[in-house]
Motif scaffolding. Structure first.
Motif, mmCIF file in Angstrom:
data_model
loop_
_atom_site.group_PDB
_atom_site.id
_atom_site.type_symbol
_atom_site.label_atom_id
_atom_site.label_comp_id
_atom_site.label_asym_id
_atom_site.label_seq_id
_atom_site.Cartn_x
_atom_site.Cartn_y
_atom_site.Cartn_z
ATOM 1 N N HIS A 88 0.814 -1.220 0.000
ATOM 2 C CA HIS A 88 0.000 0.000 0.000
ATOM 3 C C HIS A 88 0.845 1.267 0.000
ATOM 4 C CE1 HIS A 88 -3.890 -2.022 0.628
ATOM 5 N NE2 HIS A 88 -3.203 -2.880 1.361
ATOM 6 N N TYR A 89 2.123 1.158 -0.239
ATOM 7 C CA TYR A 89 3.018 2.317 -0.269
ATOM 8 C C TYR A 89 2.953 3.122 1.031
ATOM 9 C CZ TYR A 89 3.843 1.524 -5.239
ATOM 10 O OH TYR A 89 4.204 0.976 -6.444
ATOM 11 N N ILE A 95 -8.991 7.768 3.566
ATOM 12 C CA ILE A 95 -9.445 9.088 3.107
ATOM 13 C C ILE A 95 -10.784 9.411 3.752
ATOM 14 C CG2 ILE A 95 -8.228 8.987 0.909
ATOM 15 C CD1 ILE A 95 -10.884 8.066 -0.358
ATOM 16 N N GLY A 96 -11.146 10.687 3.714
ATOM 17 C CA GLY A 96 -12.424 11.131 4.238
ATOM 18 C C GLY A 96 -12.445 11.223 5.747
ATOM 19 N N VAL A 139 -15.251 8.910 -6.607
ATOM 20 C CA VAL A 139 -14.687 7.562 -6.658
ATOM 21 C C VAL A 139 -14.964 6.907 -5.315
ATOM 22 C CG1 VAL A 139 -12.634 6.157 -7.045
ATOM 23 C CG2 VAL A 139 -12.886 8.352 -8.229
ATOM 24 N N LEU A 140 -15.759 5.848 -5.330
ATOM 25 C CA LEU A 140 -16.132 5.173 -4.088
ATOM 26 C C LEU A 140 -15.380 3.855 -3.948
ATOM 27 C CD1 LEU A 140 -20.022 5.643 -4.137
ATOM 28 C CD2 LEU A 140 -18.324 7.022 -2.919
ATOM 29 N N PRO A 141 -14.954 3.506 -2.730
ATOM 30 C CA PRO A 141 -14.291 2.207 -2.513
ATOM 31 C C PRO A 141 -15.327 1.089 -2.375
ATOM 32 C CG PRO A 141 -14.364 3.418 -0.469
ATOM 33 C CD PRO A 141 -14.983 4.312 -1.492
ATOM 34 N N LEU A 142 -16.300 1.076 -3.281
ATOM 35 C CA LEU A 142 -17.377 0.100 -3.286
ATOM 36 C C LEU A 142 -17.559 -0.404 -4.711
ATOM 37 C CD1 LEU A 142 -20.008 2.229 -1.298
ATOM 38 C CD2 LEU A 142 -18.595 0.393 -0.351
ATOM 39 N N ALA A 143 -17.991 -1.643 -4.843
ATOM 40 C CA ALA A 143 -18.334 -2.139 -6.169
ATOM 41 C C ALA A 143 -19.687 -1.560 -6.583
ATOM 42 C CB ALA A 143 -18.353 -3.664 -6.173
ATOM 43 N N SER A 322 -10.923 3.254 2.565
ATOM 44 C CA SER A 322 -9.600 2.888 2.067
ATOM 45 C C SER A 322 -9.281 3.687 0.801
ATOM 46 C CB SER A 322 -9.574 1.393 1.749
ATOM 47 O OG SER A 322 -8.401 1.055 1.032
ATOM 48 N N VAL A 323 -8.032 3.982 0.628
ATOM 49 C CA VAL A 323 -7.594 4.711 -0.561
ATOM 50 C C VAL A 323 -7.182 3.757 -1.678
ATOM 51 C CG1 VAL A 323 -5.125 4.851 -0.023
ATOM 52 C CG2 VAL A 323 -6.239 6.751 -1.246
#
Length: 647
Positions: A88-89, A95-96, A139-143, A322-323
């Motif tokens: 994950h660097y 975020i948020g 951009v959402l971290p969701l499908a 999550s980013v």
């Protein structure tokens, strides 16, 4: 290395070399500066070193990576495994904030910067794909499914109190329907109508639903633009006009429609004031399907003329996020650049007609056809009607061959002794000649075998001894017969999909009518084919999706051809096995099976005695007068039985 450090480095290495290195660093830094300034995709894609430079600089700006940081809170971006940290660097804070996923995270300035930048680049990518007039993008971290749920949850407070219904144009894919029910809403399903081979939007049906339902009870109308053939994308322009007239929100499920210019133009026309003048509140699309990144992200876009819903969606998301989804998309878009993005879109458009032509050639060879679905720019369908016919014929053959077994059941055809005596009496009335001698011998052997078994049961002695003798006689007869071959079931046509999967062909779907499925409390008939009325053909689908190559298509056709051939062979093998098994079952219940065993043994012995080939028809005819025909495969196990002595 900034200019001051480079100047100091000149005291260690020749100035000319340092200047050359400084120019290379400055070249990469100018790329980053241009990106932050334009907030658009670079025309040409970046190399990996430049992408990593940006990511690592952003990571260093997060507090968990500060050299002197002392974290004493419950969430300080701590990562136990170094492998996870490298993956994950070091971007561990997410975020948020609790109130808004798009809000700046004080502990993660670098991550917040990347999230905002990714949203801008995603909007630019949508414009290049054909979604002109697009406004804000989240951009959402969701499908896709959960993103649709979040959109509906954000819409609900904007509607009158008591609004709880979503008018939904049917698509047989569980995600969209479950997204509605997960938001606590009730779906009102509008069926499609068939137009040729295609299943298209029932615009009149949606209009009637809007009129019949109280508009204050409707949260939104949900349409779908990317789907499996023979369903066509919904007529979003026509539905947008209905929603504008009824003042009802309109959400478009554009899961993998970004990769189609035709679909993007249709959506852009639907929300354009200079176009149809319709209403579109949000368009939801998947990141993995459209941008070839790992599953787990979605884009929620709104038109520039109606931007408000995106902010509401961001504010509805609970907690941090999550980013990872942003990071994957950012890296991919920078890798492509605008030039590379246009290239992969064009390559997909080129593969679509190639796949259609190749499937049509295969269909001609296999007596099938490709369904005519010109409105679907990504998916197509190939009929499997000849395979259905093959399974039907096999099933019918199996049903027919069960009749002799039922007819030979004990208690329905008389005793073996009576049958043998009648047979012997008939043959004595005729003058035997040639092969008739052999037939007579076999018949008498059958009679003798049956008489011995029956006489033991009816001879003198106690009743239990008679029963024991009858049972032992039946066991003796059964012991001389071969075990029935294993029954091979007729393959169902949906097994064709399993055959493709086992040959490493993924993504295809085999759809047959008749399936009933309940999803989200709603029961559908003929589920999978998008229609309550049975679709006239069984079919399989294939898609020319982003990343599909001509080489993929060529190999698909090769494996499809093989599967057609092997499936038909399985149907033929099932027919042969069923016939053989039924004949053996009939033999277990009467003298016919014993006659078969004796006939084959006699035929084998005659062959040996004559020193030549025996007449195979003799054994076949003796079995049952030509009703059941034996094959070489049937003879071999029977001939291996113990020899029957003739007196």
């Amino acid at each position: 290395m900034n200019p001051d450090n480079c100047a100091l480095a000149a005291g260690l290495v020749s100035l000319s070399y340092i200047r050359q290195g400084e120019q290379a660093l400055a070249r990469r830094q100018r790329l980053i500066k241009a990106l932050l300034s334009s907030r658009r995709l670079p025309e040409r894609g970046w190399d990996e070193a430049t992408i990593e430079m940006l990511i690592r600089d952003c990571s260093a700006m997060d507090s968990n990576n500060f050299l002197d940081n002392v974290g004493v809170g419950e969430r300080e971006g701590r990562v136990a495994c170094p492998l996870v940290a490298r993956r994950h660097y070091g971007l561990a804070h997410g975020i948020g904030r609790s109130g808004d996923i798009a809000a700046e995270q004080p502990k993660a300035a670098g991550s917040s910067l990347m999230a905002t930048l990714t949203a801008h680049l995603a909007a630019d990518a949508l414009r290049i794909a054909g979604l002109t007039g697009v406004g804000p993008v989240s951009v959402l971290p969701l499908a896709t499914g959960m993103a649709l749920t979040l959109v509906l949850l954000a819409l609900r407070p904007q509607r009158p109190a008591g609004a709880d219904t979503v008018v939904w144009s049917r698509v047989d894919q569980k995600t969209c329907l479950k997204a509605i029910t997960a938001a606590g809403l009730r779906p009102h399903v509008v069926e499609l109508r068939r137009q040729g081979d295609e299943l298209v939007t029932d615009v009149q049906g949606i209009s009637e639903a809007l009129a019949a339902l109280d508009s204050n009870r409707i949260v939104a109308v949900v349409t779908t633009t990317s789907c499996f053939a023979p369903r066509a994308p919904d007529d979003v322009a026509a539905v947008a006009r209905l929603c504008a007239a009824a003042d009802v929100p309109h959400v478009v499920n554009n899961a993998y429609g970004v990769q189609s210019r035709q679909t993007c133009r249709a959506v852009a026309a639907a929300w354009s004031r200079s176009g149809c003048g319709g209403r579109v509140d949000a368009v939801v699309q998947s990141t993995d399907k459209n941008f070839m990144v790992p599953v787990g992200g979605a884009l929620v876009a709104a038109p520039a003329t109606r931007p408000g819903l995106v902010a509401a969606v961001n504010g509805t998301y609970p907690g941090r996020a999550s980013v990872a989804a942003h990071l994957d998309l950012l890296m991919t878009l920078l890798h492509w650049g605008a030039e590379g993005w246009r290239k992969v879109l064009a390559e997909r458009e080129d593969v679509m007609p190639y796949l259609r032509d190749k499937l049509r050639q295969l269909a001609a060879r296999q007596s099938e056809r490709v369904l005519e679905t010109p409105s679907n720019p990504i998916s197509m369908a190939l009929t499997l009607d000849t395979l259905v016919a093959a399974t039907t014929v096999t099933a019918a053959a199996a049903a027919v061959t069960e009749v002799p077994a039922a007819a030979a059941a004990p208690g329905e055809t008389g005793t073996v002794e009576a049958a043998a005596e009648a047979k012997e009496e008939q043959e004595e009335q005729a003058a035997p000649s040639g092969n008739d001698d052999l037939r007579l011998t076999v018949s008498r052997m059958v009679a003798a075998e049956g008489h011995n078994a029956q006489s033991e049961a009816h001879g003198p002695g106690k009743p239990h001894e008679k029963l024991r003798g009858a049972a032992e006689g039946q066991k003796a007869v059964a012991a001389r017969q071969p075990p029935p071959p294993p029954v091979r079931r007729t393959p169902d046509v949906t097994f064709f999909g399993a055959m493709l999967w086992s040959r490493c062909v993924s993504g295809t779907r085999v759809v047959a009518p008749g399936k009933t499925q309940t999803v989200g409390g709603v029961t559908f008939h003929n589920y999978g084919s998008h229609t309550e009325v049975p679709y006239p053909s069984t079919y399989m689908t294939a898609a020319a999706a982003l990343g599909t190559t001509r080489a993929d298509v060529d190999e698909l056709i090769v494996r499809l051809d093989r599967c057609f051939t092997e499936f038909r062979k399985k149907c033929g093998a099932a027919t042969t096995t069923t016939t053989t098994t039924t004949a053996a079952a009939a033999g277990e219940n009467g003298g016919r099976g014993m006659a078969a065993a004796v006939a084959v043994r006699i035929s084998t012995e005659v062959t040996q005695d004559r020193g030549g080939a025996a007449d195979a028809d003799v054994a076949t005819d003796v079995i049952d007068g030509g009703e059941v025909k034996s094959s070489d495969d049937d003879v071999e196990p029977v001939a291996a039985l113990s020899r029957v002595e003739c007196s």
